[in-house]
Design an enzyme around this catalytic site. Structure first.
Site, PDB file in Angstrom:
ATOM      1  N   ASP A 155       3.159 -35.615  -5.457  1.00  0.00           N
ATOM      2  CA  ASP A 155       4.074 -36.951  -4.844  1.00  0.00           C
ATOM      3  C   ASP A 155       5.368 -36.279  -4.694  1.00  0.00           C
ATOM      4  O   ASP A 155       6.054 -35.912  -5.558  1.00  0.00           O
ATOM      5  CB  ASP A 155       4.153 -38.116  -5.720  1.00  0.00           C
ATOM      6  CG  ASP A 155       4.504 -39.046  -4.840  1.00  0.00           C
ATOM      7  OD1 ASP A 155       5.393 -38.893  -3.852  1.00  0.00           O
ATOM      8  OD2 ASP A 155       3.906 -40.285  -4.908  1.00  0.00           O
ATOM      9  N   LYS A 227      -8.626 -31.796  -0.220  1.00  0.00           N
ATOM     10  CA  LYS A 227      -8.874 -32.634   0.866  1.00  0.00           C
ATOM     11  C   LYS A 227      -7.485 -33.447   1.222  1.00  0.00           C
ATOM     12  O   LYS A 227      -7.473 -33.650   2.638  1.00  0.00           O
ATOM     13  CB  LYS A 227      -9.894 -33.955   0.029  1.00  0.00           C
ATOM     14  CG  LYS A 227      -9.951 -35.187   1.239  1.00  0.00           C
ATOM     15  CD  LYS A 227     -10.733 -36.219   0.353  1.00  0.00           C
ATOM     16  CE  LYS A 227     -10.898 -37.668   0.887  1.00  0.00           C
ATOM     17  NZ  LYS A 227     -11.679 -38.559   0.114  1.00  0.00           N
TER      18      LYS A 227
END
Length: 248
Positions: A155, A227
């Site tokens: 993140d 992904k």
């Protein structure tokens, strides 16, 4: 078996554990994740019970015997922090059966998915710790035991007031330096260019690491596309792969 209670986090991002502060004795402990609740499939729930004995590492506050955990047959050991749904983590392990891969992840569906994939692909060279990676590194890993640490798409904490929460901070990197072997690699991949710049600045400020990145836009051959990475590319994000070698 590890207690999975209250350890869920978002599957889309690797855990970002740091508050970015130099800690004092009264500071709250750093965590490697932000808690989110995920829904387990029946298969993932079953995998957490049936496959954990084969692949799981239960957290303790004792240093591991790496000779035992690696069964004395893996010359290299790699730690991946925050493997998300486990697909790229298991792919790397399958492609490199000569290396032991330890994955740290607290998101229950991600752990369950990784266990399923490890079992389906007969990846005997996989171990999983379902616990805060900061505490795992601090309490369980002995000195000079890892050949590479992988941090893929953590993140980035885009807002300036949240920069202090970014994982790559000096105190965390010094903890990594302890457990990395001489000439080992810390590999960070991100699709947020300002975060890549932050990583370069932090690593340049530290003794004990050398930037060996040749071309940050070139993905190392061993890292499969994730992904989340594909999603970022569709949004027009630019991916950066940064590699730093330990100097001891």
């Amino acid at each position: 078996m590890t207690d999975f209670k209250d350890t869920s986090q978002s599957p889309d991002r690797s855990p970002d554990k740091s508050t970015g502060r130099q800690l004092s004795e009264n500071s709250p402990p750093i965590k490697s994740f932000v808690r989110h609740h995920g829904r387990l499939t029946d298969g993932q729930r079953q995998a957490l019970t049936e496959y954990w004995p084969a692949f799981g590492i239960d957290f303790t506050k004792r240093r591991m015997d790496m000779g035992t955990i690696a069964e004395k047959k893996y010359p290299q050991v790699v730690l991946e922090i925050g493997f998300g749904n486990g697909e790229s983590f298991i792919t790397i392990a399958k492609n490199h059966p000569e290396t032991l891969f330890i994955g740290a992840e607290v998101h229950r569906p991600g752990v369950g998915r990784a266990l399923l994939l490890a079992q389906e692909n007969a990846c005997q060279n996989v171990k999983i710790i379902a616990h805060d990676a900061v505490e795992f590194i601090e309490h369980m890993l002995p000195d000079n035991c890892l050949d590479r640490v992988q941090l893929f798409f953590p993140d980035p904490w885009h807002k300036k007031r949240h920069f202090k929460r970014r994982l790559v901070q000096p105190h965390f990197c010094r903890a990594l330096h302890r457990v990395l072997k001489p000439d080992a690699i810390f590999h960070v991949a991100t699709d947020w260019v300002p975060y890549a710049e932050h990583v370069v600045d932090v690593m340049a400020s530290l003794a004990g690491f050398s930037d060996i990145t040749n071309n940050p836009k070139e993905k190392p051959s061993y890292r499969p596309e994730t992904k989340f990475e594909r999603r970022g590319l569709k949004l027009g994000h630019e991916v950066r792969d940064l590699c730093f070698k330990t100097v001891k």
